[in-house]
Design an enzyme around this catalytic site. Structure first.
Site, PDB file in Angstrom:
ATOM      1  N   HIS A 140      38.992  18.193  63.664  1.00  0.00           N
ATOM      2  CA  HIS A 140      39.905  18.398  64.795  1.00  0.00           C
ATOM      3  C   HIS A 140      41.129  19.208  64.379  1.00  0.00           C
ATOM      4  O   HIS A 140      42.099  19.281  65.109  1.00  0.00           O
ATOM      5  CB  HIS A 140      40.362  17.053  65.370  1.00  0.00           C
ATOM      6  CG  HIS A 140      39.293  16.306  66.092  1.00  0.00           C
ATOM      7  ND1 HIS A 140      38.246  15.698  65.441  1.00  0.00           N
ATOM      8  CD2 HIS A 140      39.099  16.079  67.418  1.00  0.00           C
ATOM      9  CE1 HIS A 140      37.463  15.114  66.348  1.00  0.00           C
ATOM     10  NE2 HIS A 140      37.959  15.330  67.540  1.00  0.00           N
ATOM     11  N   GLN A 150      36.092  22.674  72.936  1.00  0.00           N
ATOM     12  CA  GLN A 150      37.036  21.565  73.002  1.00  0.00           C
ATOM     13  C   GLN A 150      37.948  21.457  71.770  1.00  0.00           C
ATOM     14  O   GLN A 150      39.125  21.178  71.889  1.00  0.00           O
ATOM     15  CB  GLN A 150      36.263  20.270  73.211  1.00  0.00           C
ATOM     16  CG  GLN A 150      37.088  19.150  73.753  1.00  0.00           C
ATOM     17  CD  GLN A 150      36.191  18.060  74.316  1.00  0.00           C
ATOM     18  OE1 GLN A 150      35.469  17.395  73.576  1.00  0.00           O
ATOM     19  NE2 GLN A 150      36.200  17.887  75.611  1.00  0.00           N
ATOM     20  N   PHE A 151      37.366  21.699  70.601  1.00  0.00           N
ATOM     21  CA  PHE A 151      38.153  21.690  69.361  1.00  0.00           C
ATOM     22  C   PHE A 151      37.627  22.778  68.427  1.00  0.00           C
ATOM     23  O   PHE A 151      36.419  23.081  68.428  1.00  0.00           O
ATOM     24  CB  PHE A 151      38.054  20.334  68.641  1.00  0.00           C
ATOM     25  CG  PHE A 151      39.010  19.300  69.164  1.00  0.00           C
ATOM     26  CD1 PHE A 151      40.313  19.225  68.681  1.00  0.00           C
ATOM     27  CD2 PHE A 151      38.616  18.414  70.152  1.00  0.00           C
ATOM     28  CE1 PHE A 151      41.194  18.269  69.169  1.00  0.00           C
ATOM     29  CE2 PHE A 151      39.493  17.461  70.646  1.00  0.00           C
ATOM     30  CZ  PHE A 151      40.785  17.384  70.157  1.00  0.00           C
ATOM     31  N   ASP A 152      38.540  23.313  67.627  1.00  0.00           N
ATOM     32  CA  ASP A 152      38.205  24.320  66.616  1.00  0.00           C
ATOM     33  C   ASP A 152      36.965  23.962  65.799  1.00  0.00           C
ATOM     34  O   ASP A 152      36.109  24.794  65.546  1.00  0.00           O
ATOM     35  CB  ASP A 152      39.405  24.498  65.673  1.00  0.00           C
ATOM     36  CG  ASP A 152      40.135  23.174  65.420  1.00  0.00           C
ATOM     37  OD1 ASP A 152      39.473  22.168  65.082  1.00  0.00           O
ATOM     38  OD2 ASP A 152      41.364  23.153  65.590  1.00  0.00           O
ATOM     39  N   GLY A 153      36.867  22.694  65.403  1.00  0.00           N
ATOM     40  CA  GLY A 153      35.767  22.279  64.538  1.00  0.00           C
ATOM     41  C   GLY A 153      34.432  22.202  65.250  1.00  0.00           C
ATOM     42  O   GLY A 153      33.397  22.001  64.619  1.00  0.00           O
ATOM     43  N   PHE A 154      34.455  22.365  66.583  1.00  0.00           N
ATOM     44  CA  PHE A 154      33.213  22.238  67.365  1.00  0.00           C
ATOM     45  C   PHE A 154      32.604  23.593  67.704  1.00  0.00           C
ATOM     46  O   PHE A 154      31.605  23.671  68.415  1.00  0.00           O
ATOM     47  CB  PHE A 154      33.453  21.482  68.679  1.00  0.00           C
ATOM     48  CG  PHE A 154      34.086  20.124  68.541  1.00  0.00           C
ATOM     49  CD1 PHE A 154      34.266  19.524  67.299  1.00  0.00           C
ATOM     50  CD2 PHE A 154      34.514  19.426  69.661  1.00  0.00           C
ATOM     51  CE1 PHE A 154      34.864  18.271  67.183  1.00  0.00           C
ATOM     52  CE2 PHE A 154      35.101  18.179  69.553  1.00  0.00           C
ATOM     53  CZ  PHE A 154      35.283  17.596  68.314  1.00  0.00           C
ATOM     54  N   LEU A 167      27.046  19.117  77.044  1.00  0.00           N
ATOM     55  CA  LEU A 167      27.681  19.135  75.719  1.00  0.00           C
ATOM     56  C   LEU A 167      26.868  19.969  74.739  1.00  0.00           C
ATOM     57  O   LEU A 167      26.152  19.450  73.892  1.00  0.00           O
ATOM     58  CB  LEU A 167      27.841  17.699  75.190  1.00  0.00           C
ATOM     59  CG  LEU A 167      29.193  17.090  75.536  1.00  0.00           C
ATOM     60  CD1 LEU A 167      29.254  16.773  77.016  1.00  0.00           C
ATOM     61  CD2 LEU A 167      29.469  15.858  74.710  1.00  0.00           C
ATOM     62  N   ALA A 168      27.003  21.273  74.868  1.00  0.00           N
ATOM     63  CA  ALA A 168      26.216  22.169  74.040  1.00  0.00           C
ATOM     64  C   ALA A 168      26.988  23.485  73.907  1.00  0.00           C
ATOM     65  O   ALA A 168      27.014  24.284  74.837  1.00  0.00           O
ATOM     66  CB  ALA A 168      24.853  22.400  74.673  1.00  0.00           C
ATOM     67  N   GLU A 169      27.643  23.660  72.774  1.00  0.00           N
ATOM     68  CA  GLU A 169      28.545  24.803  72.624  1.00  0.00           C
ATOM     69  C   GLU A 169      27.799  26.127  72.653  1.00  0.00           C
ATOM     70  O   GLU A 169      28.259  27.105  73.238  1.00  0.00           O
ATOM     71  CB  GLU A 169      29.373  24.672  71.334  1.00  0.00           C
ATOM     72  CG  GLU A 169      30.447  23.588  71.382  1.00  0.00           C
ATOM     73  CD  GLU A 169      29.908  22.176  71.247  1.00  0.00           C
ATOM     74  OE1 GLU A 169      28.726  22.019  70.870  1.00  0.00           O
ATOM     75  OE2 GLU A 169      30.659  21.221  71.533  1.00  0.00           O
ATOM     76  N   PRO A 183      28.385  25.416  66.397  1.00  0.00           N
ATOM     77  CA  PRO A 183      27.078  25.554  67.062  1.00  0.00           C
ATOM     78  C   PRO A 183      26.995  26.827  67.917  1.00  0.00           C
ATOM     79  O   PRO A 183      25.904  27.320  68.183  1.00  0.00           O
ATOM     80  CB  PRO A 183      26.992  24.296  67.939  1.00  0.00           C
ATOM     81  CG  PRO A 183      27.869  23.315  67.245  1.00  0.00           C
ATOM     82  CD  PRO A 183      29.007  24.125  66.678  1.00  0.00           C
TER      83      PRO A 183
END
Lengths: 327, 364
Positions: free
Chosen positions: A129, A82-86, A58-60, A89
């Protein structure tokens, strides 16, 4: 022709791209065994094995950064955020590393990486999200930024993005994921319209509506409502936000003399601002009214119970059209 | 390779061999002479580039002074098929990969963003963003594994990747994420951290309360500390780590303890934060001097050979000076090339704007 949801069309497009080129591999959080939180990659790990459909830590930034290394090795990574807001990073790796590798190496190195990302609001979800971060990427030289609004484009554009030798930000309209439409799978990558081409969806004579991704359904709805009042709207699906297919937009603006641009992202400094400026430069004497924008507001994305007041809808689009017609 | 308080050292600062329980020198005397030559030449390159910057020929330079052993020892442990991902200070690594010093200068002079072909030398261009390339190295190593170019047992095929960075980079998210990915996929990558004690003005203790190599344990990676001014120890420790990587035993973090004897870059003023006595202490641990003492004592380095090497360094410096000044400025229109793999209407239009301006200035 089969009726497919956007999710299934993407899934089949990915499958076909992986069949076509053994260097294509998928990487992201929960994309393997689970098939992705939206099931876009469902079954692909079963078909292609866990070395081509890779569940990542779990590390964009790590996902995009290692994808760069894999691409330097000769792979064609397709990574899922996974999501636009993620995505933020990974922003440094995307903007500072990925976008400029070809340029800084004077063409010696290319990074054929596709970054898939669900984007946009309207699903009643919690904070982070429902974002529309496309403007940041569209403003970055070296990236291609594209988005689909229907299943046919989803199926083909994902394959075109993967085949592109440039890095592509591939934005998926998450609130339309389960919307079904016809897909002509019976073609070939070489025979379909180029990835950067905008498409006129409905021809009209009074006003041009330019949208993309999740707002296209709203634009088409507006055109139907306007037609009832005898106003003829020409709806254009932009499809590519970088580069922008200006010749198609210019032709339409010269014809109708009025333009409304629609997007969910905030207004200031958005893709709409760029299009408005360029149309004003190119079509100054043909425009009957200033280019208008119907967009999300210049505020952070609001809590979902009031998101309908934030998102562009047919009423706001028709208001803008009416204003244009009034000049 | 277990975590340990100890620092691997095979050649002490007086130029005498020391014993280590795990490592021993496998190097022939002729190879040690080669290392000596490498270090002398790389120091000359560094001195010349620093001078060229002072004379206004380069926009900036990041000196490697003091870190010659760490770079030469580790990079000479690499095989041809390996690949190096370096920062802006790894001129010694680039040298070992076969890059011409003039091509190194083009970056600092501002004529190119990458002075050499990364694939040709199997060495990536200078990375400015601290730690970003640790992920690229890890991804590249994952690629080697996925392509089955590791663990074949064939010494001519098995690949490993070197990721170079410094003590400051140990605090960056990307470096820590690289550790996570490398450990998770057991990627054939060796993280070579040159702890030169300073991240511009910040001492290593600002980055970590424990020796940097200890961090590795938390990621499930072996961590090892080595005397970064001992070229032999750097070579042996790196060689073993690379062999581990090539044979499928996963990544290693090496902390090479050294000292940045110069400024961070030519724009920096280390007298504001470095203590003179500390610098003097490390001057006594000079990486070149100790090998020289050893080789002279062995009788393999005599006056004749020494003057041959110093002549070689002088010739190289002179060529750098000449060729640096002759490096051509790029055509302004070249800034519009290679943004995308295909031509782009918008960029073409902006290129024409510049063409117009250029032709106007030619007319005047």
């Amino acid at each position: 022709m089969p009726q497919l949801s956007i999710v299934h069309a993407l899934n089949q497009g990915l499958h076909r791209a992986m069949d076509a080129d053994s260097k294509v591999l998928l990487m992201g959080e929960d994309i393997g065994k689970l098939g992705g939180v939206f099931r876009v990659t469902e079954g692909l790990q079963k078909s292609f094995g866990d070395e081509r459909v890779i569940d990542s830590p779990l590390a964009e930034s790590g996902i995009v950064g290692t994808a760069i290394g894999l691409a330097l090795y000769g792979f064609r990574p397709v990574v899922e955020i996974q999501f636009d807001g993620f995505v933020f990073p990974a922003f440094d790796q995307i903007v500072v590393q990925l976008a400029r590798m070809r340029f800084r190496s004077a063409g010696a190195l290319s990074l054929p990486i596709t970054i898939r990302m669900p984007y946009g609001g309207g699903i009643g979800s919690v904070e982070h999200h429902s974002e529309s971060p496309e403007g940041y990427f569209a403003a970055t030289p070296g990236l291609r930024v594209v988005t689909c609004s229907n299943s046919h484009d989803a199926y083909w554009m994902i394959q075109q993005s993967i085949a592109s030798d440039d890095p592509v930000i591939f934005l998926e309209p998450k609130r339309r994921y389960w919307q079904k439409s016809e897909v002509n799978t019976d073609s070939h990558l070489n025979n379909i319209s180029a990835l950067h081409e905008a498409r006129v969806l409905t021809e009209g004579s009074d006003c041009t509506i330019i949208g993309y991704g999740p707002t296209i359904a709203t634009c088409l709805q507006s055109a139907r409502l306007a037609a009832e009042d005898g106003v003829s709207l020409e709806v254009i699906d932009l499809r590519s936000l970088s580069p922008i297919d200006m010749p198609v937009l210019i032709k339409s603006a010269n014809k109708t003399g009025r333009v409304v641009i629609v997007h969910e992202a905030s207004r200031s400094g958005g893709v709409g601002a760029e299009i408005a400026t360029r149309l004003t430069q190119e079509c100054f004497y043909k425009l009957e009214a200033p280019v208008m924008r119907v967009t999300g507001y210049d505020v952070p994305y609001p809590p979902s119970r009031i998101e309908d007041d934030y998102l562009p809808d047919a009423e706001r689009i028709l208001d803008a059209v009416e204003k244009c017609m009034g000049y | 390779m277990d975590q340990s308080d100890s620092v691997v050292q095979l050649l002490d600062s007086n130029g005498s061999f020391t014993n280590d329980s795990l490592f021993t020198s496998t190097l022939k005397e002729s190879e040690l002479i080669d290392f000596y030559r490498d270090m002398v030449l790389v120091r000359a390159i560094d001195e010349q580039a620093t001078a060229l910057q002072r004379q206004g020929e380069l926009g900036l330079w990041a000196p490697l002074l003091g870190q010659e052993a760490a770079q030469i020892g580790s990079a000479r442990a690499m095989k041809k098929q390996d690949f190096a991902f370096s920062t802006y200070r790894e001129h010694g690594v680039a040298w070992c990969r076969g890059v011409d010093p003039v091509d190194m200068l083009s970056f600092w002079r501002g004529t190119k963003h990458q002075g050499w072909d990364a694939n040709q030398y199997r060495s990536y261009g200078y990375q400015i963003i601290i730690g970003a390339h640790a992920l690229h190295a890890t991804g590249y190593a994952m690629g080697a594994y996925l392509s089955r170019n590791t663990e074949t047992g064939d010494a001519g095929i098995d690949q490993a990747v070197m990721a170079y960075f410094g003590d400051g980079a140990m605090s960056e998210g990307d470096v820590n994420e690289a550790f996570v990915f490398a450990a998770s996929y057991q990627a054939p990558v060796v993280f070579f951290c040159q702890n030169n004690q300073w991240a511009i003005s910040e001492p290593t203790k600002r980055q970590s309360r424990v020796p940097l190599a200890y961090r590795a344990a938390g990621f499930g990676i072996p961590g090892i500390r080595v005397d970064g001014n001992d070229v032999i120890a750097c070579y042996e420790v790196t060689r073993q780590a690379l062999d581990r990587a090539r044979s499928g035993q996963g990544p290693t973090l090496i902390e090479a303890i050294t000292y940045r004897m110069g400024a961070h870059t030519t724009s920096d003023d280390p007298t504001k934060y470095q203590v003179f006595s500390e610098v003097e202490l490390w001057r006594d641990r000079d990486p070149i001097e100790r090998l020289k003492v050893y080789l002279r004592a062995k009788g393999v380095l005599n006056n004749e050979l020494e003057s041959e090497i110093s002549n070689e360094a002088a010739t190289l410096s002179e060529r750098m000076r000449d060729e640096c000044r002759k490096l051509p400025d790029p055509n302004p229109l070249s800034m519009f090339d290679h943004v995308y793999s295909e031509s782009d209407l918008n960029i073409d239009e902006q290129k024409r704007e510049v063409e117009t301006i250029l032709s106007r200035s030619q007319d005047n």
